[in-house]
Scaffold this motif. Sequence first.
Motif, PDB file in Angstrom:
ATOM      1  N   PHE A  79      -3.492 -19.721 -45.973  1.00  0.00           N
ATOM      2  CA  PHE A  79      -3.212 -18.815 -44.863  1.00  0.00           C
ATOM      3  C   PHE A  79      -2.350 -17.626 -45.312  1.00  0.00           C
ATOM      4  O   PHE A  79      -2.502 -16.530 -44.791  1.00  0.00           O
ATOM      5  N   LEU A 110      -3.538 -16.050 -36.267  1.00  0.00           N
ATOM      6  CA  LEU A 110      -3.610 -16.659 -37.591  1.00  0.00           C
ATOM      7  C   LEU A 110      -2.506 -17.687 -37.769  1.00  0.00           C
ATOM      8  O   LEU A 110      -2.729 -18.776 -38.308  1.00  0.00           O
ATOM      9  N   TYR A 114      -2.838 -21.659 -38.332  1.00  0.00           N
ATOM     10  CA  TYR A 114      -2.130 -22.325 -39.430  1.00  0.00           C
ATOM     11  C   TYR A 114      -1.385 -23.563 -38.941  1.00  0.00           C
ATOM     12  O   TYR A 114      -1.445 -24.625 -39.560  1.00  0.00           O
TER      13      TYR A 114
END
Length: 121
Positions: A79, A110, A114
């Motif tokens: 990530f 994002l 994660y």
Amino acid sequence: IMGLTILAWGNSSQDLIANMAVAKKGLSTMAITASFAGPVFNIMVGLGIGLTILTRQSHTPGDPVPVYLNNPLRVGFLFAILNGILVIICGVVVGKGVIPKRFGYVAMMLYAAYVVASLTL
């Protein structure tokens, strides 16, 4: 779970406040640089000091130190790399030198992905 949420947020909140203050003063380049430089410094110095102590205490000089990447670490690296690639694409290719404001939403999604991916491992 605490490392992903409470500890990470507590550790990064001061950086967030400082970076937002710098960005509001019109120094967006400095804020973006600080966003990347702080974690890079922590990784380099933290790993450097930690591995130096480890090699001096438990290994003879010249012997390799075994390092194992478990799945949560791999997901974190993945990530981090993905975020860096997205910053470059949004800032250089799409924004032509300017990172669009909507990238903040992409970065937050994002991060949520994660956290979910790390919790499922």
